[in-house]
Design a protein around this motif. Structure first.
Motif, mmCIF file in Angstrom:
data_model
loop_
_atom_site.group_PDB
_atom_site.id
_atom_site.type_symbol
_atom_site.label_atom_id
_atom_site.label_comp_id
_atom_site.label_asym_id
_atom_site.label_seq_id
_atom_site.Cartn_x
_atom_site.Cartn_y
_atom_site.Cartn_z
ATOM 1 N N ALA A 127 6.169 5.243 1.152
ATOM 2 C CA ALA A 127 5.509 3.987 1.537
ATOM 3 C C ALA A 127 4.106 4.275 2.065
ATOM 4 O O ALA A 127 3.152 3.539 1.773
ATOM 5 C CB ALA A 127 6.346 3.256 2.588
ATOM 6 N N PHE A 156 5.218 -2.377 -6.533
ATOM 7 C CA PHE A 156 5.106 -1.499 -5.366
ATOM 8 C C PHE A 156 6.467 -0.905 -4.999
ATOM 9 O O PHE A 156 6.537 0.246 -4.569
ATOM 10 C CB PHE A 156 4.476 -2.249 -4.190
ATOM 11 N N ASP A 157 7.540 -1.680 -5.171
ATOM 12 C CA ASP A 157 8.886 -1.134 -4.933
ATOM 13 C C ASP A 157 9.155 0.035 -5.886
ATOM 14 O O ASP A 157 9.667 1.069 -5.485
ATOM 15 C CB ASP A 157 9.966 -2.210 -5.175
ATOM 16 N N MET A 210 0.115 -15.984 -5.116
ATOM 17 C CA MET A 210 1.178 -15.795 -4.125
ATOM 18 C C MET A 210 2.051 -17.044 -3.974
ATOM 19 O O MET A 210 3.202 -16.956 -3.573
ATOM 20 C CB MET A 210 0.576 -15.399 -2.777
ATOM 21 N N LEU A 235 1.021 -4.240 0.997
ATOM 22 C CA LEU A 235 2.417 -4.058 0.574
ATOM 23 C C LEU A 235 3.329 -5.110 1.211
ATOM 24 O O LEU A 235 4.245 -5.620 0.563
ATOM 25 C CB LEU A 235 2.909 -2.657 0.959
ATOM 26 N N GLN A 290 -3.510 1.646 -1.714
ATOM 27 C CA GLN A 290 -3.932 0.245 -1.633
ATOM 28 C C GLN A 290 -5.007 0.069 -0.557
ATOM 29 O O GLN A 290 -5.969 -0.671 -0.745
ATOM 30 C CB GLN A 290 -2.733 -0.659 -1.359
ATOM 31 N N ARG A 305 7.023 3.070 -4.895
ATOM 32 C CA ARG A 305 7.534 3.726 -3.683
ATOM 33 C C ARG A 305 8.805 4.515 -4.009
ATOM 34 O O ARG A 305 8.933 5.677 -3.601
ATOM 35 C CB ARG A 305 7.824 2.661 -2.629
ATOM 36 N N ALA A 363 2.780 -8.355 -0.622
ATOM 37 C CA ALA A 363 3.400 -8.332 -1.955
ATOM 38 C C ALA A 363 4.901 -8.547 -1.852
ATOM 39 O O ALA A 363 5.497 -9.246 -2.671
ATOM 40 C CB ALA A 363 3.098 -7.013 -2.660
ATOM 41 N N LEU A 372 4.253 -8.255 -8.473
ATOM 42 C CA LEU A 372 3.486 -7.490 -7.483
ATOM 43 C C LEU A 372 4.444 -6.673 -6.619
ATOM 44 O O LEU A 372 4.336 -5.448 -6.529
ATOM 45 C CB LEU A 372 2.635 -8.422 -6.612
ATOM 46 N N GLY A 373 5.402 -7.372 -5.975
ATOM 47 C CA GLY A 373 6.362 -6.676 -5.133
ATOM 48 C C GLY A 373 7.178 -5.652 -5.931
ATOM 49 O O GLY A 373 7.426 -4.547 -5.466
ATOM 50 N N ARG A 409 4.003 -14.028 -8.730
ATOM 51 C CA ARG A 409 4.046 -13.134 -7.588
ATOM 52 C C ARG A 409 5.049 -11.986 -7.748
ATOM 53 O O ARG A 409 4.819 -10.882 -7.248
ATOM 54 C CB ARG A 409 4.437 -14.001 -6.389
ATOM 55 N N VAL A 460 1.757 4.982 -0.949
ATOM 56 C CA VAL A 460 1.369 3.750 -1.663
ATOM 57 C C VAL A 460 0.371 2.954 -0.809
ATOM 58 O O VAL A 460 -0.607 2.408 -1.326
ATOM 59 C CB VAL A 460 2.597 2.887 -2.025
ATOM 60 N N ALA A 461 0.600 2.926 0.506
ATOM 61 C CA ALA A 461 -0.318 2.203 1.388
ATOM 62 C C ALA A 461 -1.698 2.858 1.403
ATOM 63 O O ALA A 461 -2.717 2.156 1.416
ATOM 64 C CB ALA A 461 0.252 2.135 2.804
ATOM 65 N N THR A 472 -2.508 -9.837 -4.500
ATOM 66 C CA THR A 472 -1.812 -10.257 -3.272
ATOM 67 C C THR A 472 -2.720 -11.098 -2.379
ATOM 68 O O THR A 472 -2.247 -11.761 -1.466
ATOM 69 C CB THR A 472 -1.316 -9.051 -2.445
ATOM 70 N N GLN A 473 -4.045 -11.039 -2.598
ATOM 71 C CA GLN A 473 -4.992 -11.810 -1.799
ATOM 72 C C GLN A 473 -5.338 -13.128 -2.466
ATOM 73 O O GLN A 473 -6.239 -13.839 -2.030
ATOM 74 C CB GLN A 473 -6.286 -11.007 -1.570
ATOM 75 N N GLY A 526 -3.531 -0.852 3.614
ATOM 76 C CA GLY A 526 -2.563 -0.870 2.517
ATOM 77 C C GLY A 526 -1.227 -1.434 2.955
ATOM 78 O O GLY A 526 -0.537 -2.092 2.177
ATOM 79 N N GLY A 527 -0.869 -1.186 4.207
ATOM 80 C CA GLY A 527 0.380 -1.747 4.744
ATOM 81 C C GLY A 527 0.383 -3.266 4.677
ATOM 82 O O GLY A 527 1.389 -3.893 4.321
#
Lengths: 185, 185
Positions: B149, B118-119, B105, A161, B156, B122, A164, B114-115, B111, B152-153, B99-100, A157-158
């Protein structure tokens, strides 16, 4: 490196960078500086070459983990050394990223090394955690298997993240958090 | 549903199932039962439609989290309810899997959500953890941001491990492990 070796290493890089679908035999041959004849002399085709490449990447993931986890010292220190080892975080995990590749997942031969690698990693971490627990580093209630699954998930997951966010600090933050939790366990 | 809505929902499904590269305008139109004219009447093209679809998926991920995290009760219970909510684990996270996707991306507009998602997740989890810590549920040393963090990791990474194994139990095991660690923190 001979042509066969160059083909394997080029395929490993390309699978990591672009995934399976985006990696044509032609692109592999170009990167490897090898002709089509050479590729089909050494391998039955793209999927045969991908199998060898994926198995090698999986073997390296295991070897990198084993180097830290088999070192002397307390369990938590070995786990921390493994989690904090240098990684190309923004490229993602060479094994984990393949789980998002539909063509890899659709092929039982290409797919098998992925699950096997994570099973191995979880069992290896569980053994280190059990050892630490037996030496009084963690409390007696610690469930090594579930905790090991959490650690492997934090790593995978790291990567997600960090990708992302476009920032490897997200990976580091998740690792810091799980190590702090382990220190209290 | 009108054509615009069907196009968005079809794109959401297809991005989740196949990713961006594997989703052609033609496939979207077929799934949506909408013609090319209708698609280009409502959207500038595939990437415009994908932007709307991704933003909607990101909004749903946040709404699903908020529903559990804003509920009454102890912090740990709310976090457990969120982690254990029903999920289509083997399909992967509709946001994380993108993200893959190299094409997603490579496009700053596709993109960005996505970030941001997760922000947000978190920070939201960090606020719940800080609340729990201030109410004495966790010890004073708990670092809410790093712990959030980690959580969340785990989510994911849990998706990645479940997919690799073809078994959602791997996700559940990672969640069980992190909840046990939090209970001791």
């Amino acid at each position: 490196m001979d042509a066969s070796e160059r083909l394997i290493e080029s395929t490993r890089e390309l699978l990591w960078e672009r995934g399976y679908v985006g990696t044509s035999p032609k692109v592999i041959q170009e990167r490897a500086g090898a002709g089509q004849g050479s590729m089909y002399h050494h391998f039955r085709g793209k999927s045969d070459l991908a199998r060898v490449a994926i198995e090698r990447s999986a073997g390296e993931v295991r070897a990198e983990a084993e180097r830290r986890l088999a070192a002397p010292g307390p369990a938590l220190e070995r786990i921390a050394a493994y989690l904090r080892r240098e990684r190309e975080v923004l490229k993602g995990c060479p094994v984990g990223r393949l789980t998002q590749d539909p063509d890899v997942m659709a092929d039982p031969v290409l797919r098998a090394p992925l699950g096997e690698t994570f099973d191995w990693l979880r069992d290896r971490l569980a053994a280190v955690l059990a050892e630490g627990r037996d030496h009084g580093e963690f409390d007696a209630e610690l469930d090594p298997a579930a905790t090991a699954a959490t650690i492997v998930a934090v790593l995978q997951g790291g990567y997600v993240l960090a990708k992302a966010a476009g920032d490897s600090a997200e990976f580091d933050r998740a690792v810091t958090g799980v190590l702090a939790l382990l220190r209290r366990a």
